[in-house]
Design a protein around this motif. Structure first.
Motif, PDB file in Angstrom:
ATOM      1  N   LEU A  17       0.842  -1.187   0.000  1.00  0.00           N
ATOM      2  CA  LEU A  17       0.000   0.000   0.000  1.00  0.00           C
ATOM      3  C   LEU A  17       0.882   1.243   0.000  1.00  0.00           C
ATOM      4  O   LEU A  17       1.586   1.502   0.986  1.00  0.00           O
ATOM      5  N   LEU A  19       1.986   4.959   0.582  1.00  0.00           N
ATOM      6  CA  LEU A  19       1.569   6.000   1.517  1.00  0.00           C
ATOM      7  C   LEU A  19       1.773   7.363   0.869  1.00  0.00           C
ATOM      8  O   LEU A  19       2.852   7.656   0.358  1.00  0.00           O
ATOM      9  N   SER A  20       0.733   8.184   0.895  1.00  0.00           N
ATOM     10  CA  SER A  20       0.821   9.521   0.306  1.00  0.00           C
ATOM     11  C   SER A  20      -0.394  10.326   0.735  1.00  0.00           C
ATOM     12  O   SER A  20      -1.295   9.827   1.408  1.00  0.00           O
ATOM     13  N   GLU A  22      -2.572  11.188  -1.272  1.00  0.00           N
ATOM     14  CA  GLU A  22      -3.653  10.838  -2.202  1.00  0.00           C
ATOM     15  C   GLU A  22      -4.540   9.704  -1.683  1.00  0.00           C
ATOM     16  O   GLU A  22      -5.485   9.302  -2.347  1.00  0.00           O
ATOM     17  N   MET A  23      -4.227   9.184  -0.493  1.00  0.00           N
ATOM     18  CA  MET A  23      -4.977   8.036   0.025  1.00  0.00           C
ATOM     19  C   MET A  23      -6.381   8.454   0.455  1.00  0.00           C
ATOM     20  O   MET A  23      -6.587   9.537   1.001  1.00  0.00           O
ATOM     21  N   ASP A  24      -7.347   7.545   0.230  1.00  0.00           N
ATOM     22  CA  ASP A  24      -8.694   7.811   0.720  1.00  0.00           C
ATOM     23  C   ASP A  24      -8.835   7.282   2.152  1.00  0.00           C
ATOM     24  O   ASP A  24      -7.911   6.679   2.699  1.00  0.00           O
ATOM     25  N   GLU A  27      -8.098   3.592   2.736  1.00  0.00           N
ATOM     26  CA  GLU A  27      -6.683   3.238   2.653  1.00  0.00           C
ATOM     27  C   GLU A  27      -5.929   3.660   3.916  1.00  0.00           C
ATOM     28  O   GLU A  27      -5.070   2.925   4.410  1.00  0.00           O
ATOM     29  N   VAL A  28      -6.254   4.836   4.451  1.00  0.00           N
ATOM     30  CA  VAL A  28      -5.632   5.258   5.709  1.00  0.00           C
ATOM     31  C   VAL A  28      -6.024   4.305   6.821  1.00  0.00           C
ATOM     32  O   VAL A  28      -5.194   3.896   7.642  1.00  0.00           O
ATOM     33  N   ASP A 159       5.689  12.423   0.329  1.00  0.00           N
ATOM     34  CA  ASP A 159       4.605  11.431   0.376  1.00  0.00           C
ATOM     35  C   ASP A 159       4.237  11.095   1.815  1.00  0.00           C
ATOM     36  O   ASP A 159       3.054  10.995   2.167  1.00  0.00           O
ATOM     37  N   PHE A 163       0.773  11.620   3.850  1.00  0.00           N
ATOM     38  CA  PHE A 163       0.094  10.592   4.643  1.00  0.00           C
ATOM     39  C   PHE A 163      -0.214  11.116   6.045  1.00  0.00           C
ATOM     40  O   PHE A 163      -1.295  10.858   6.585  1.00  0.00           O
TER      41      PHE A 163
END
Length: 198
Positions: A17, A19-20, A22-24, A27-28, A159, A163
């Motif tokens: 996965l 990490l950035s 841009e995660m929804d 995903e977090v 990134d 996150f």
């Protein structure tokens, strides 16, 4: 540049996965569950993968915050956009070690984990990362200028900072009482915002 380097968490066999920022939310949530499970603080992590169930994780996150020396499965993934070849971190070469790549920038070698035959070679001003996949002889490599590591590592830091912002937003919604402590500890344990000595 045709090389991309990004921080990843290992979520299962050959499943990573990125990490950035841009995660929804989902995903977090997965990233938090992976961290808690890896540190053996979330006995019910397998059953708590939906954001609506995160509220019940307050006890787990309190246990997590009581632990010293966080580690996480994963590390830095390197992808050659031109060849399509991707290097993924080996076992036990965790995300907490991402700054070791500064040593590579300075001409040294680093440990790349178990279950991999990966090695770093310094060839003039170039870095060659070589590893075997599958049967002996299934060798892959990625080569890039050593100087490129400056921009690559700053990108990794960016990134991870993204996150952190996503983690803060997630925690404000699902565990608001622990939000600041959780973000601060992740930042501290994984050396996210501290100055990179490049």
């Amino acid at each position: 540049m045709t090389i991309r380097m990004r921080p990843v968490l290992e979520c299962g066999v050959d499943s990573f996965l990125p990490l950035s920022g841009e995660m929804d939310v989902r995903e977090v949530d997965t990233a938090v569950a992976v961290l808690a499970r890896y540190l053996n603080t979330d006995e019910d992590a397998e059953d708590q993968t939906e954001p609506t169930q995160v509220v019940s994780r307050a006890r787990t996150l309190r246990r997590l915050l009581d632990l010293d020396g966080w580690v996480a499965p994963g590390g830095l993934q390197i992808h050659d956009l031109e060849s399509g070849v991707t290097f993924t971190p080996g076992c036990c070469c965790g995300l907490e070690s991402w700054r070791d790549w500064v040593d590579v920038r300075n001409g040294r070698e680093i440990w790349l984990g178990h279950d991999t035959t990966a090695e770093i070679e310094h060839i003039g001003t170039q870095i060659r990362l070589r590893w075997e996949v599958g049967a002996p002889g299934g060798e892959h490599s990625i080569e890039f200028p050593r100087d490129a590591l400056t921009a690559l590592l700053l990108g990794v830091q960016q990134d991870l900072g993204g996150f952190l912002n996503g983690l803060a937003n997630w925690a404000d919604v699902y565990v608001p009482d622990l939000a600041r402590d959780l973000v601060d500890r992740f930042d501290e344990e994984f050396a996210v915002t501290a100055r990179l000595e490049l």
